[in-house]
Design a protein around this motif. Structure first.
Motif: not given
Length: 41
Positions: A5-7, A11-12, A15, A17
């Protein structure tokens, strides 16, 4: 919600990010920390 989950923070991290949830270390904060370190010696 999890690693994919990018949010979310997790998750960040997974990933690699950055964003509002996981801000990068700013140059301003780094400079402030080094200044405080120099004054304490």
């Amino acid at each position: 919600m999890g690693k994919g989950d990018k949010k979310t923070r997790r998750g960040k991290i997974f990933l690699g990010s950055f964003g509002n949830t996981r801000p990068k270390k700013s140059k301003l904060r780094k400079a402030k920390r080094e200044k405080a370190k120099a004054e304490s010696k």
